[in-house]
Structures are given as C-alpha cells and as structure tokens.
Design a protein around this motif. Structure first.
Motif, PDB file in Angstrom:
ATOM      1  N   LYS A 271       2.253   1.212   9.107  1.00 53.24           N
ATOM      2  CA  LYS A 271       0.806   2.019   8.770  1.00 53.24           C
ATOM      3  C   LYS A 271      -0.304   0.887   8.657  1.00 53.24           C
ATOM      4  CE  LYS A 271      -1.119   5.975   7.783  1.00 53.24           C
ATOM      5  NZ  LYS A 271      -1.051   6.902   8.765  1.00 53.24           N
ATOM      6  N   ASN A 272      -0.627   0.541   9.835  1.00 54.08           N
ATOM      7  CA  ASN A 272      -1.410  -0.693  10.002  1.00 54.08           C
ATOM      8  C   ASN A 272      -2.983  -0.567   9.952  1.00 54.08           C
ATOM      9  OD1 ASN A 272       1.138  -1.828  11.174  1.00 54.08           O
ATOM     10  ND2 ASN A 272       0.751  -0.394  12.830  1.00 54.08           N
ATOM     11  N   PRO A 273      -3.472  -1.332   8.904  1.00 58.27           N
ATOM     12  CA  PRO A 273      -4.784  -1.142   8.725  1.00 58.27           C
ATOM     13  C   PRO A 273      -5.695  -2.444   9.223  1.00 58.27           C
ATOM     14  CG  PRO A 273      -3.569  -2.643   6.792  1.00 58.27           C
ATOM     15  CD  PRO A 273      -2.646  -2.352   8.003  1.00 58.27           C
ATOM     16  N   GLN A 274      -6.979  -1.752   9.553  1.00 59.21           N
ATOM     17  CA  GLN A 274      -7.908  -2.930   9.711  1.00 59.21           C
ATOM     18  C   GLN A 274      -9.044  -2.617   8.793  1.00 59.21           C
ATOM     19  OE1 GLN A 274      -9.127  -3.622  13.816  1.00 59.21           O
ATOM     20  NE2 GLN A 274      -8.073  -1.932  14.560  1.00 59.21           N
ATOM     21  N   ARG A 306      -5.136   3.523  10.347  1.00 61.85           N
ATOM     22  CA  ARG A 306      -6.081   3.751   9.016  1.00 61.85           C
ATOM     23  C   ARG A 306      -6.847   2.413   9.014  1.00 61.85           C
ATOM     24  NH1 ARG A 306      -3.434   1.110   3.623  1.00 61.85           N
ATOM     25  NH2 ARG A 306      -1.772  -0.404   4.803  1.00 61.85           N
ATOM     26  N   ILE A 307      -8.111   2.861   8.778  1.00 60.40           N
ATOM     27  CA  ILE A 307      -9.395   1.644   8.607  1.00 60.40           C
ATOM     28  C   ILE A 307      -9.648   1.691   7.128  1.00 60.40           C
ATOM     29  CG2 ILE A 307      -9.652   1.703  10.927  1.00 60.40           C
ATOM     30  CD1 ILE A 307     -12.243   3.222  10.239  1.00 60.40           C
ATOM     31  N   ILE A 397      -1.266  11.305   4.767  1.00 67.07           N
ATOM     32  CA  ILE A 397      -1.914  10.783   5.829  1.00 67.07           C
ATOM     33  C   ILE A 397      -2.143   9.375   5.890  1.00 67.07           C
ATOM     34  CG2 ILE A 397      -4.265  11.363   5.591  1.00 67.07           C
ATOM     35  CD1 ILE A 397      -4.251  12.542   8.309  1.00 67.07           C
ATOM     36  N   ALA A 398      -2.405   8.739   4.615  1.00 66.16           N
ATOM     37  CA  ALA A 398      -2.497   7.490   4.190  1.00 66.16           C
ATOM     38  C   ALA A 398      -1.557   6.889   4.218  1.00 66.16           C
ATOM     39  CB  ALA A 398      -3.691   7.391   3.373  1.00 66.16           C
ATOM     40  N   ARG A 399      -0.334   7.331   3.949  1.00 68.39           N
ATOM     41  CA  ARG A 399       0.989   6.535   3.792  1.00 68.39           C
ATOM     42  C   ARG A 399       1.994   6.794   4.914  1.00 68.39           C
ATOM     43  NH1 ARG A 399      -0.084   4.846  -1.241  1.00 68.39           N
ATOM     44  NH2 ARG A 399       1.927   3.886  -1.381  1.00 68.39           N
ATOM     45  N   ASN A 423      -2.181  -3.504   0.904  1.00 69.50           N
ATOM     46  CA  ASN A 423      -0.691  -3.720   0.602  1.00 69.50           C
ATOM     47  C   ASN A 423      -0.107  -2.715  -0.034  1.00 69.50           C
ATOM     48  OD1 ASN A 423      -0.947  -6.406   1.730  1.00 69.50           O
ATOM     49  ND2 ASN A 423      -1.510  -7.235  -0.346  1.00 69.50           N
ATOM     50  N   ASP A 424      -0.657  -1.611  -0.379  1.00 73.88           N
ATOM     51  CA  ASP A 424      -0.180  -0.404  -1.081  1.00 73.88           C
ATOM     52  C   ASP A 424       0.506   0.455   0.031  1.00 73.88           C
ATOM     53  OD1 ASP A 424       0.339   1.673  -2.884  1.00 73.88           O
ATOM     54  OD2 ASP A 424      -1.514   2.525  -2.605  1.00 73.88           O
ATOM     55  N   SER A 425       1.602  -0.052   0.620  1.00 77.38           N
ATOM     56  CA  SER A 425       2.190   0.569   1.850  1.00 77.38           C
ATOM     57  C   SER A 425       3.803   0.219   1.498  1.00 77.38           C
ATOM     58  CB  SER A 425       1.646   0.138   2.861  1.00 77.38           C
ATOM     59  OG  SER A 425       2.223   0.916   4.085  1.00 77.38           O
ATOM     60  N   ALA A 426       4.699   0.991   1.908  1.00 79.13           N
ATOM     61  CA  ALA A 426       5.811   0.495   2.043  1.00 79.13           C
ATOM     62  C   ALA A 426       6.106  -0.286   3.353  1.00 79.13           C
ATOM     63  CB  ALA A 426       6.862   2.031   2.331  1.00 79.13           C
TER      64      ALA A 426
END
Length: 508
Positions: A271-274, A306-307, A397-399, A423-426
């Motif tokens: 669930k990769n953020p930018q 997710r951004i 949808i955010a996780r 970092n709030d992600s599994a």
C-alpha cells in the motif's frame, strides 16, 4: 461518460487461434494425464486466447522428481559459472527475439497495454543477462587469520530444488526476477504460473530448450494452486519456495512449508505512499503519481495507490493529477498508445468498485471516475481512472491493497505526521518522497518502513538493486546480488594444516 482520452482502435494483429499451453517436464512438453484443460478468455477482447493443460498431483510430482534428479546428478549445479552464464545469455537473446510474440499473448491474457507488455517481456532479458554475470562472479570467502595451522573457507552452494510460483499481473517479468537468479546459483526449478496468464511461462520452455538448458533443470507445471501449488510447497524433495502473490496466500505457504522447514521467500502486497512536500517539483511529482497509480491498470504491487500531500498544496496538486488523469489514454490494450487497459477478471473489477463505493459512503470525495466502464467494441471489463480525496487513515481504501486504477489522497501538516501516516500500514514494500530539500529526503528515507524508497522519482528499477518488502509485504529479496544469494547455502570449511591439534584424550 467521463471526459477521458479513449482509444478504441487496434493496430496489432490478433492471433489466428488460441495458444495451446502444455506442461514442460524433463525437457519435454506434456498434456495432463487426464486430458483436462482450462480456457483463458481475454478480459479486453472476450475471446479464448489460450487453452492450457490443467495440472494434477501426477504432473507436479513428475516435475519435482525431474528437478531433483537434475540437481542430484550435477548436470547443472556442477557446471562452472561461465558455462551456466553462456546458457543464460542465450536465453536473454531468445527472449529479445521473441518479444512481440510474448507481448501479444500477455496483453490478451492480462488486459495490460501492449506497450507495457513489450517493455516487460523484452526488458526481462536484462534480468537474465545480469543473473548470468552473477553466475561468473559468485564466490565465497577465505580466512587465513585463524592461526598458523588453520585455514577457513566459506563456500556458497546452490540450495537445491526451488519451487517458483508467480502471479498474473507481471507473469514474465516476475518469473525473470526469480528463475534466472536461481539457475545462476546452480539450482533446479519447478515453476507454476497463474492459471490466468500461463502462456508466456509455457513459451519460455521452448527458449530454454533452444538455449541448451539440460533437461529437468527447469520444469513448468500449469494449473491451480490446489493441487499444483500446494504440492510444490510441501513436497519433501523441494528445498525452497519463492512466491509472489497476495499476503494471505503467502502466510498459508509459510505455514505449509514450515512442516519441512523449507526456506521461503515471499514478495507480497503493498500500500505504497508517495509523500509530496510543498517545495517539491510539483509538475514532476504529479506526473509520477499519475504513472504510479495507472501503470499496469493499477494491478501492481508497487502501485502508488495512496499519496500523502501537504495540506497547503493539496487542492492545487490534486487538480493537477486529475487533469493529467483525463489525458491518460484509456481503452484498447492492443493499440500502442493505450496506457490503461482492462481489469483482469470481472470479480476483481467488482472488488475494486467495492473499495471506491465504501469510501464514498464514508464521506470521501470522488474527484474523477469511480465506476466500471464500457469501451466501445470491447465490453465492460474496464474501470475508470479514479481519484478519491478526503480519505482518512482508518478508511479501508487507505489501508487495503485495491489493486486497480484508484488513487487515495490523504493530507499532512508536518514531517512527523507524514512519516507516521506512511508507517501506519501493515505493508512495507515501497515508498516515495518529493522535496527539493536533500535533508528532508534523507530523513524520510531513514524513517520510512519500506524495502525501497524513491526520492523525486517513482518505480525506477535496476537489476543491480534488490527488491522486496518489510512487514506483511514479504520476506527475502529478489534481483541484485542479495536476490541471487537467496538461492545459496553457506557452508564453512575448517581445515587444520598438519598434526598440530593437541590430543583431547590423554593416553600416556
């Protein structure tokens, strides 16, 4: 209909008949003993594109036995690194020569755009060539500082028989992140592709034969996870399992392989953020975000789904991404201009839509798209490029890994909040940061819990750099020197020179 750039034309010729994919065992092609087959209907064109043998425990057992014999007799593992490299480089040449054939069948089976399939199939040759270079460069260590009468040598030896299980989203590329490195190490292999995209893996058997790979060194069994994949992960003659797919299945493989303590390497979800800071080059960042979420129809473990954008620039940045999204060419995957193609299955399309509908019900705002879509002449197995803002961290949808062309937008106020959201992600596969301040980028890179962190870019990859994740994104690494060494066992040799050891038992 949305104001999108839709491509309905087709410039690539369709195959005259479905491709017939068969098992490749001990250097020969085989049908299933019971004659069963499975048809793959193209998600974009609605035609039967391939007919694949449906494997049973019989074919799987035969493939494992062939790999075991080939490893134990040393026909591959005893070769020099130079000799293995010659074969791997021949395979690379053959992949490039067959790029178009591979790309056409992969496009029709998966729904991805032909331009991306060409890049994946042809580009995979570089992975084979890099693995060939590692076959020649591999070495252990020596220790001559253990005393005048002791010499220590550390050897690196192939782990043995490796089961390789690959997914449908990048069937040829992900296979090439695993197989050539295992072969370079001297291992023998049993490969199972996804039943939805079996053909390019089956085609590889022809290239391996032509390149001169000894019989039994690589075996390919087609079919479902049960019974084929399950036997590949539990059989006593398998020494290692390398799996790419969902986190849920990865956990099951870890449990089943644990009974025999096989080594397990897993490349799972993300669930990769930018993260977009106010001082970023916003035009470049917006383009990278657009690419990151729509590449391969968003069906990518590295998708930047997710951004996390600073609240001071959020409105302007989202508007820019929406404007770019409208210009992304959407539609027929068999046209080279198409950038977003079809969804792999109707069930997966419904799953994607469920995440978007749930987010809307929870108060998020759909800025673009948000629904299934029909492309004239091709049917309804498409999903609109979608941007959802007003997303909060607790929303599913955010996780969850949506695995579709859907972008979730969250906002932050300061650096610490941005890192906390990241970092709030599994998951912990990849992350990105956009800032012109090198100190911001470096601090972010050190704090982000991800196996890969991109700064001012997204999804640049190289065979030299290891790939893999933290947390529930997996364990172990692929490609690069670290990925190669996953397929090696370390053995220490301790050699005493002469008769210098004092006797332990006193006899006099």
């Amino acid at each position: 209909m949305l104001d999108l750039t839709i491509q309905t034309d087709q410039t690539v010729a369709m195959p005259e008949a479905p491709y017939v994919a068969r098992h490749f065992i001990d250097g020969q092609y085989h049908d299933s003993a019971d004659g069963r087959t499975s048809d793959r209907v193209s998600p974009s064109h609605g035609i039967v594109v391939s007919r694949a043998a449906l494997g049973t425990a019989s074919e799987t057992g035969a493939a494992i036995a062939a790999a075991r014999r080939a490893f134990d007799d040393g026909c591959w593992s005893d070769l020099s690194g130079k000799e293995r490299a010659i074969v791997l480089n021949r395979v690379a040449d053959l992949i490039e020569a067959n790029e178009e054939r591979l790309a056409v069948i992969e496009t029709l089976e998966s729904g991805k755009p032909i331009s991306q399939a060409r890049g994946e199939c042809g580009g995979a040759a570089d992975l084979w060539r890099y693995a060939a270079s590692l076959a020649r460069a591999s070495h252990g260590d020596s220790h001559n500082t253990l005393g005048a009468d002791i010499l220590g040598v550390v050897l690196k030896e192939p782990i043995g028989v490796v089961s390789i299980i690959t997914p449908w989203n990048f069937p040829f590329w992900i296979l090439s992140q695993k197989l050539p490195f295992a072969l370079a190490a001297g291992c023998t292999c049993v490969v199972k592709p996804s039943e939805m995209t079996p053909s390019t893996t089956a085609m590889l058997g022809e290239l391996l034969n032509e390149a001169g790979l000894p019989a039994g060194v690589c075996n390919i069994v087609l079919g479902h996870g049960d019974p084929v994949g399950s036997l590949m992960t539990t059989h006593k003659d398998v020494d290692m399992v390398s799996f790419t797919g969902s986190t849920a299945v990865g956990k099951l493989i870890t449990k089943s392989a644990g009974d025999s303590l096989k080594k397990v390497a897993l490349e799972l979800g993300g669930k990769n953020p930018q993260v977009i800071f106010p001082d970023a080059d916003l035009e470049s960042a917006a383009d990278a975000v657009t690419f990151g979420v729509y590449f391969n129809v968003g069906q990518c473990c590295n998708s930047s789904s997710r951004i996390i954008v600073h609240e001071d620039i959020a409105d302007a940045f989202v508007e820019r991404v929406v404007a770019l999204s409208r210009q992304v060419v959407f539609g027929n995957p068999m046209h080279p201009d198409t950038q977003v193609g079809a969804i792999v299955t109707a069930d997966h399309q419904q799953k994607i839509d469920g995440y978007v509908r749930a987010a809307r019900d929870q108060g998020a705002e759909v800025m673009l798209g948000g629904g299934m879509m029909e492309v004239p002449g091709l049917g309804q197995q498409f999903y609109q490029p979608t941007v959802v803002r007003g997303v909060t961290p607790e929303m599913e949808i955010a996780r969850a890994e949506v695995f579709g062309p859907v972008l979730s937008v969250l906002t932050f106020r300061d650096f610490d909040e941005a890192v906390a959201l990241v970092n709030d992600s599994a998951y912990g596969l990849s992350a990105g940061v956009w800032s012109e301040d090198v100190h911001t980028c470096l601090s972010f890179c050190r704090k982000a819990q991800a196996g890969t962190v991109w700064t001012n870019t997204w999804m640049d990859g190289f065979p030299e750099l290891a790939f893999g994740g933290m947390k529930e994104s997996g364990q172990g690494r692929e490609i690069g020197r670290y990925g190669f060494e996953e397929f090696l066992e370390v053995k220490s040799l301790v050699m005493r020179i002469g008769r210098s050891r004092a006797p332990w038992v006193k006899t006099g």
